[in-house]
Design a protein around this motif. Structure first.
Motif, PDB file in Angstrom:
ATOM      1  N   GLY A 147      36.346  29.478  48.458  1.00 44.63           N
ATOM      2  CA  GLY A 147      37.689  29.656  47.923  1.00 44.63           C
ATOM      3  C   GLY A 147      37.770  29.537  46.425  1.00 44.63           C
ATOM      4  N   VAL A 148      36.677  29.823  45.733  1.00 40.30           N
ATOM      5  CA  VAL A 148      36.597  29.694  44.284  1.00 40.30           C
ATOM      6  C   VAL A 148      36.731  31.075  43.663  1.00 40.30           C
ATOM      7  N   THR A 149      37.427  31.144  42.544  1.00 40.55           N
ATOM      8  CA  THR A 149      37.591  32.405  41.834  1.00 40.55           C
ATOM      9  C   THR A 149      37.017  32.302  40.423  1.00 40.55           C
ATOM     10  N   ALA A 150      36.669  33.438  39.872  1.00 43.32           N
ATOM     11  CA  ALA A 150      36.179  33.494  38.496  1.00 43.32           C
ATOM     12  C   ALA A 150      36.632  34.811  37.878  1.00 43.32           C
ATOM     13  N   TYR A 151      36.816  34.790  36.557  1.00 40.87           N
ATOM     14  CA  TYR A 151      37.368  35.959  35.859  1.00 40.87           C
ATOM     15  C   TYR A 151      36.594  36.237  34.583  1.00 40.87           C
ATOM     16  N   ALA A 152      36.615  37.494  34.188  1.00 44.65           N
ATOM     17  CA  ALA A 152      36.123  37.857  32.863  1.00 44.65           C
ATOM     18  C   ALA A 152      37.077  37.277  31.824  1.00 44.65           C
ATOM     19  N   GLU A 153      36.545  36.938  30.668  1.00 40.78           N
ATOM     20  CA  GLU A 153      37.378  36.370  29.612  1.00 40.78           C
ATOM     21  C   GLU A 153      38.505  37.308  29.212  1.00 40.78           C
ATOM     22  N   SER A 154      38.250  38.584  29.270  1.00 46.36           N
ATOM     23  CA  SER A 154      39.235  39.573  28.818  1.00 46.36           C
ATOM     24  C   SER A 154      40.476  39.630  29.713  1.00 46.36           C
ATOM     25  N   VAL A 155      40.371  39.114  30.947  1.00 49.60           N
ATOM     26  CA  VAL A 155      41.507  39.179  31.860  1.00 49.60           C
ATOM     27  C   VAL A 155      42.005  37.805  32.274  1.00 49.60           C
ATOM     28  N   LYS A 156      41.307  36.763  31.883  1.00 49.97           N
ATOM     29  CA  LYS A 156      41.662  35.417  32.300  1.00 49.97           C
ATOM     30  C   LYS A 156      43.078  35.082  31.839  1.00 49.97           C
ATOM     31  N   GLY A 157      43.872  34.549  32.753  1.00 52.02           N
ATOM     32  CA  GLY A 157      45.257  34.214  32.452  1.00 52.02           C
ATOM     33  C   GLY A 157      46.233  35.349  32.698  1.00 52.02           C
ATOM     34  N   ARG A 158      45.707  36.563  32.893  1.00 48.76           N
ATOM     35  CA  ARG A 158      46.576  37.721  33.154  1.00 48.76           C
ATOM     36  C   ARG A 158      46.376  38.279  34.559  1.00 48.76           C
ATOM     37  N   PHE A 159      45.146  38.207  35.069  1.00 49.19           N
ATOM     38  CA  PHE A 159      44.816  38.758  36.379  1.00 49.19           C
ATOM     39  C   PHE A 159      44.589  37.610  37.362  1.00 49.19           C
ATOM     40  N   THR A 160      44.931  37.869  38.631  1.00 50.76           N
ATOM     41  CA  THR A 160      44.692  36.890  39.686  1.00 50.76           C
ATOM     42  C   THR A 160      44.123  37.593  40.909  1.00 50.76           C
ATOM     43  N   ILE A 161      43.002  37.082  41.412  1.00 49.78           N
ATOM     44  CA  ILE A 161      42.407  37.607  42.636  1.00 49.78           C
ATOM     45  C   ILE A 161      42.781  36.680  43.773  1.00 49.78           C
ATOM     46  N   SER A 162      43.150  37.269  44.910  1.00 52.23           N
ATOM     47  CA  SER A 162      43.553  36.452  46.052  1.00 52.23           C
ATOM     48  C   SER A 162      43.231  37.213  47.325  1.00 52.23           C
ATOM     49  N   ARG A 163      43.380  36.527  48.454  1.00 51.30           N
ATOM     50  CA  ARG A 163      43.099  37.146  49.728  1.00 51.30           C
ATOM     51  C   ARG A 163      44.269  36.993  50.664  1.00 51.30           C
ATOM     52  N   GLU A 164      44.344  37.913  51.580  1.00 50.57           N
ATOM     53  CA  GLU A 164      45.317  37.831  52.661  1.00 50.57           C
ATOM     54  C   GLU A 164      44.838  36.783  53.644  1.00 50.57           C
ATOM     55  N   TYR A 165      45.761  36.031  54.246  1.00 57.06           N
ATOM     56  CA  TYR A 165      45.380  34.936  55.128  1.00 57.06           C
ATOM     57  C   TYR A 165      44.523  35.423  56.289  1.00 57.06           C
ATOM     58  N   ALA A 166      44.859  36.598  56.838  1.00 56.01           N
ATOM     59  CA  ALA A 166      44.104  37.113  57.984  1.00 56.01           C
ATOM     60  C   ALA A 166      42.717  37.582  57.585  1.00 56.01           C
ATOM     61  N   GLY A 167      42.510  37.784  56.275  1.00 54.29           N
ATOM     62  CA  GLY A 167      41.167  38.066  55.795  1.00 54.29           C
ATOM     63  C   GLY A 167      40.781  39.518  55.701  1.00 54.29           C
ATOM     64  N   ASN A 168      41.719  40.452  55.870  1.00 49.62           N
ATOM     65  CA  ASN A 168      41.355  41.853  55.821  1.00 49.62           C
ATOM     66  C   ASN A 168      41.574  42.514  54.467  1.00 49.62           C
ATOM     67  N   THR A 169      42.294  41.852  53.601  1.00 46.92           N
ATOM     68  CA  THR A 169      42.640  42.462  52.323  1.00 46.92           C
ATOM     69  C   THR A 169      42.484  41.466  51.189  1.00 46.92           C
ATOM     70  N   VAL A 170      41.953  41.966  50.087  1.00 46.60           N
ATOM     71  CA  VAL A 170      41.851  41.187  48.855  1.00 46.60           C
ATOM     72  C   VAL A 170      42.706  41.884  47.804  1.00 46.60           C
ATOM     73  N   TYR A 171      43.379  41.102  46.993  1.00 47.42           N
ATOM     74  CA  TYR A 171      44.293  41.635  45.996  1.00 47.42           C
ATOM     75  C   TYR A 171      43.825  41.305  44.577  1.00 47.42           C
ATOM     76  N   LEU A 172      44.221  42.153  43.649  1.00 47.03           N
ATOM     77  CA  LEU A 172      44.060  41.853  42.234  1.00 47.03           C
ATOM     78  C   LEU A 172      45.414  42.065  41.585  1.00 47.03           C
ATOM     79  N   GLU A 173      46.087  40.961  41.281  1.00 45.55           N
ATOM     80  CA  GLU A 173      47.379  41.011  40.607  1.00 45.55           C
ATOM     81  C   GLU A 173      47.121  41.087  39.113  1.00 45.55           C
ATOM     82  N   MET A 174      47.641  42.132  38.473  1.00 48.35           N
ATOM     83  CA  MET A 174      47.381  42.355  37.056  1.00 48.35           C
ATOM     84  C   MET A 174      48.706  42.308  36.299  1.00 48.35           C
ATOM     85  N   ASN A 175      48.836  41.346  35.411  1.00 48.13           N
ATOM     86  CA  ASN A 175      50.046  41.161  34.616  1.00 48.13           C
ATOM     87  C   ASN A 175      49.753  41.333  33.138  1.00 48.13           C
ATOM     88  N   ARG A 176      50.805  41.560  32.370  1.00 53.39           N
ATOM     89  CA  ARG A 176      50.697  41.726  30.897  1.00 53.39           C
ATOM     90  C   ARG A 176      49.574  42.722  30.584  1.00 53.39           C
TER      91      ARG A 176
END
Length: 127
Positions: A55-84
């Protein structure tokens, strides 16, 4: 190999947001997942990773604080939320999975660590 399908890309103005999805067909994710991107004239670069077993995440410096990676609880989908979003975020974005889990963070920033790849989806950020 698992089949991966990305969705959610498109055109957005600078400062806007998009959410990319990566769906695994035929089974749930049970390995580490990464997002990479390829911009014109550049090499494919690491964006973010989700270490499935820990359950650990890591990001490139260029996107840290703006992008978030997460998963669906059922486990079939992974998301990349991209802000700013910035024009320099313009690229084709790919999701990928490893064979199994247990990789270190440094390994997960390298595209050679991943076994299965999606077809990619275009994200364009206008200035």
């Amino acid at each position: 190999q698992v089949q991966l399908v990305e969705s959610g890309g498109g055109l957005v103005q600078a400062g806007g947001s998009l959410r990319l999805s990566c769906a695994a067909s035929g089974r749930t994710f049970n390995s580490d997942v990464g997002w990479f991107r390829l911009a014109p004239g550049k090499e494919r670069e690491f964006v973010a990773t989700f270490m499935w077993s820990r359950g650990v995440t890591a990001y490139a410096e260029s996107v840290k604080g703006r992008f978030t990676i997460s998963r669906e609880y059922a486990g079939n989908t992974v998301y990349l939320e991209m802000n700013r979003l910035k024009p320099e975020d313009t690229a084709v974005y790919y999701c990928a999975t490893t064979r199994g889990t247990g990789y270190g963070i440094q390994s997960l920033t390298r595209d050679t660590t991943y076994e299965s790849w999606g077809q990619g989806i275009q994200v364009t950020v206008s200035s």
